[in-house]
Design a protein around this motif. Structure first.
Motif, PDB file in Angstrom:
ATOM      1  N   THR A  54      61.297  44.927  39.587  1.00  0.00           N
ATOM      2  CA  THR A  54      62.360  44.717  38.583  1.00  0.00           C
ATOM      3  C   THR A  54      62.788  43.622  38.469  1.00  0.00           C
ATOM      4  OG1 THR A  54      62.046  47.034  39.573  1.00  0.00           O
ATOM      5  CG2 THR A  54      63.765  46.455  38.586  1.00  0.00           C
TER       6      THR A  54
ATOM      7  N   ARG B 108      61.314  41.415  35.860  1.00  0.00           N
ATOM      8  CA  ARG B 108      61.821  41.709  34.528  1.00  0.00           C
ATOM      9  C   ARG B 108      62.724  41.816  34.162  1.00  0.00           C
ATOM     10  NH1 ARG B 108      57.348  46.386  32.633  1.00  0.00           N
ATOM     11  NH2 ARG B 108      59.182  46.358  31.510  1.00  0.00           N
ATOM     12  N   ASN B 109      64.114  41.769  35.504  1.00  0.00           N
ATOM     13  CA  ASN B 109      65.887  41.382  34.708  1.00  0.00           C
ATOM     14  C   ASN B 109      65.202  39.945  34.874  1.00  0.00           C
ATOM     15  OD1 ASN B 109      65.822  44.113  34.761  1.00  0.00           O
ATOM     16  ND2 ASN B 109      66.169  43.290  37.670  1.00  0.00           N
TER      17      ASN B 109
ATOM     18  N   LYS C 145      64.470  39.461  31.218  1.00  0.00           N
ATOM     19  CA  LYS C 145      65.173  40.020  30.221  1.00  0.00           C
ATOM     20  C   LYS C 145      66.113  38.214  29.929  1.00  0.00           C
ATOM     21  CE  LYS C 145      67.037  44.033  29.533  1.00  0.00           C
ATOM     22  NZ  LYS C 145      67.404  45.506  30.713  1.00  0.00           N
TER      23      LYS C 145
ATOM     24  N   GLU D 291      59.975  41.700  28.571  1.00  0.00           N
ATOM     25  CA  GLU D 291      59.406  42.249  30.188  1.00  0.00           C
ATOM     26  C   GLU D 291      58.032  42.997  30.321  1.00  0.00           C
ATOM     27  OE1 GLU D 291      63.153  44.651  31.822  1.00  0.00           O
ATOM     28  OE2 GLU D 291      63.523  44.156  28.776  1.00  0.00           O
ATOM     29  N   ASP D 292      57.401  43.223  29.784  1.00  0.00           N
ATOM     30  CA  ASP D 292      56.211  43.598  29.513  1.00  0.00           C
ATOM     31  C   ASP D 292      55.014  42.275  29.846  1.00  0.00           C
ATOM     32  OD1 ASP D 292      56.893  46.779  29.866  1.00  0.00           O
ATOM     33  OD2 ASP D 292      56.497  45.999  27.502  1.00  0.00           O
TER      34      ASP D 292
ATOM     35  N   SER E  39      53.508  44.189  34.064  1.00  0.00           N
ATOM     36  CA  SER E  39      53.820  45.280  34.809  1.00  0.00           C
ATOM     37  C   SER E  39      53.110  45.708  35.834  1.00  0.00           C
ATOM     38  CB  SER E  39      53.513  46.239  33.355  1.00  0.00           C
ATOM     39  OG  SER E  39      52.734  45.772  32.396  1.00  0.00           O
TER      40      SER E  39
END
Lengths: 413, 413
Positions: A157, A160-161, A164, A170-171, A174
């Motif tokens: 998380t 990904r943040n 971003k 973000e992918d 995964s």
């Protein structure tokens, strides 16, 4: 759900493949910063994993690998920042030649596309593997051990943040949150979506992946590493190398597990070796010949020759020649790291030429088989297979190539 | 029995690995000569295979691939002799660097060890594959199609007799004579003995090997190759390239199966393309847009976009931009060979950078994806996977590397 993850990763991989190094570095730094910023959430999630693991009776050594703290978070972040400093191999044209018909044929380094990583309950691998895959323009799909699920979710998380914030999809990373075996098996057969699968972990995990995967696998591996003490060896050097390779860190794949000693020096050398290894209480499991010289050695069985102890145990065998040493090693080794200690030119060359392993040493400790020690600045694992990459794998091992051909209307005759 | 073949091949691979190029070349020449000398036996065995195959109703195209005659034997022998002239890649040290601690770390090209080849009823592959594996110091285990068993036995016997005359261990080549599926599956899981497995044949064979093998596989492949005609394309060049790539040889993996045409030129270009391809009665299966321009085109279905016809059939689709062409190709291609015809610098670079395939062409026919055309002097197959080798594979693709490390007593701190 797995298919959806695969599709998104695949689509994202096309974007990452053409992304410049500057933006990739910015993404890495932002992801690292976000891990620091979200440290509280990550440590909270990790504490939950650790509590559950202890409840379930996880061995202390494994709990230690699972556990995070402020210092470890800093280590993870520092590792990611170091990757920023490494040269981006993507885009390099390795060779470009003109053919007689005028076609200009070049070979260019490109990302794999989507890399799958299957690993155990070590949350640091989550950030590590992402950093190396991302730097080389690959999307990564992670399937970590169920015991680290909450930690991994929190780390992913945060990453990904961070991505971003730089406007990066973000992918690029995964996490498979369903940690069932069925889903793992399905993951290993996602040929349309995964370009390569890298298992990181113990022998059992690697075997499972090799046996079940239809996606190309890079086998990273176990190490039954030998040190052969030749009749011409410098004793002090041999003792230092054996002591270092056996005891400097026992739980790693490049640690020494077996010594072979030339018969002509065994009588003099073995008592010295025993004395030196006694400093760390190393148990020596030896063949008959060695035990007739040092009766305190325990008796080795056939099984010992093939064993990766990862413990303060060392097997020991007397050999009559460098050829016997090489034959023994090629029979029992796992293709990882092997060393000879010798002053003899011919025996050194013979050993280098004929031993079948990823890394073969003359007069040095097997402990150097490592991406950092080899100067790669990073390591995704140590390959013990012969396809694609062999030995420590740095960024280069996470790339493929494609041919680019410049023509001016050529057709085949 | 399979284990015994594996053990012998493994043992022999250590001998081949240290064999000099001169002796390997002598072995190749002796094996080639023996094939000529035993031509009668080989042709007799082949006649038996062909008779049986015809009785069983084998398609004429396949019978043609199975059948040998004097000219084909000469071709096989000539192919083996050409391999003698190629440079031996084994033993080259690709790089050698000194680390700060004084360790000298080099990366050396070495044979794989034992290579397995699974192929169909094409007896020429038997000699071909042997020559390339042997030249690179590998032992080879062959599992050919059951329909060619007698031919393969005769060829392998001749090769072994030739090797024997040079004092080279005959187990450099072995043939699995039990052509049952069970034995094939067992072969694909011989991880202790096989270092790599290369399937050569149609899509079905390759899929079976990929699905069942636990040994590392190099996937060679099918080709759904596209040619994109950009709005700036030279029409004559585009027509020549499409005609060549589609019709010069229809049954091969680098033949063109699909054309994408920019909308702005479609009205002018498509009728010219039809006229040119009519010379060879090529059926064109097109999308709605193309059919509104040339109503004689048949209607393409979704299935057509992913199809490797290997026939006088071509799919055709109108696209609005180079980006749409690239997206279509990356969705439907098999990662083999793709071409753009253009005069536009930016579109050429974009296509080269973003198309995900082993070989990407600007202004040339896809038919050039071939080891001989690329200047390798040989070809064991064309890899459509990204691990280890991608694109045409010559001798280099049949080697691995190992690290050789020269020390003077270094231990890890």
């Amino acid at each position: 759900m797995l298919i959806e993850i695969g599709q998104k990763a695949k689509e994202t991989s096309y974007i990452l493949g053409k992304m410049g190094t500057d933006l990739k570095n910015a993404g890495l730094l932002a992801a690292a910063q976000e891990i620091l910023d979200e440290e509280d959430e990550i440590l909270k999630a990790n504490a939950a994993d650790v509590a559950k693991a202890k409840e379930r009776g996880m061995a202390p050594g494994l709990v230690d690998r699972l556990e995070l703290n402020h210092k470890r978070i800093e280590g993870i972040v520092e590792g990611m920042r170091q990757v920023v400093g490494l040269e981006d191999p993507v885009g390099e044209v390795i060779s470009m030649k003109r053919r007689p018909n005028g076609l200009l044929i070049g070979q260019k380094r490109v990302p794999f596309g989507v890399i799958g990583i299957i690993y155990e309950a070590r949350p640091n691998v989550t950030a590590d593997a992402f950093a190396l895959c991302f730097k080389t323009g690959n999307a990564v799909i992670l399937r970590g051990g169920s015991d680290a699920l909450e930690s991994n979710k929190a780390i992913v998380t945060a990453i990904r943040n961070g991505l971003k914030k730089e406007g990066i999809p973000e992918d690029a990373i995964s996490l498979i949150e369903d940690t069932s075996h069925e889903t793992a098996r399905e993951f290993m057969r996602m040929n349309g979506y995964l370009d390569v699968l890298i298992p990181r972990g113990g022998a059992g995990l690697i075997r499972t992946v090799v046996e079940n995967s239809t996606v190309p696998v890079i086998e990273t591996g176990t190490g039954n590493c030998h040190i052969y003490v030749d009749e011409s060896a410098d004793f002090d050097m041999a003792l230092d190398i054996i002591f270092n390779a056996k005891t400097q860190r026992i739980g790693v794949c490049n640690a020494c597990e077996s010594t072979l000693v030339h018969r002509k020096i065994a009588k003099e050398f073995l008592p010295l070796m025993k004395k030196r290894l006694d400093e760390k209480n190393v148990e020596i499991r030896a063949d008959e010949g060695a035990r007739s010289i040092v009766p305190e050695f325990t008796a080795a069985t056939e099984e010992d020759w093939g064993k990766e102890y990862l413990d303060y145990i060392l097997s020991c065998k007397i050999v009559d020649s460098v050829d016997e040493a090489i034959a023994h090693i090629n029979r029992y080794n796992t293709g990882h790291s092997e060393a000879i200690v010798t002053k003899d030119y011919e025996n050194a060359q013979k050993f280098l030429n004929e031993v079948d392993a990823a890394a073969v040493y003359v007069n040095a400790s097997t402990r150097f088989t490592d991406g950092f020690e080899f100067g790669f600045g990073a390591e995704i694992g140590i390959s013990t297979q012969k396809l694609h990459a062999r030995g420590p794998m740095g960024l280069l091992a996470l790339t493929s190539t494609k041919y680019i051909i410049y023509g001016d209307g050529q057709i085949r005759k």
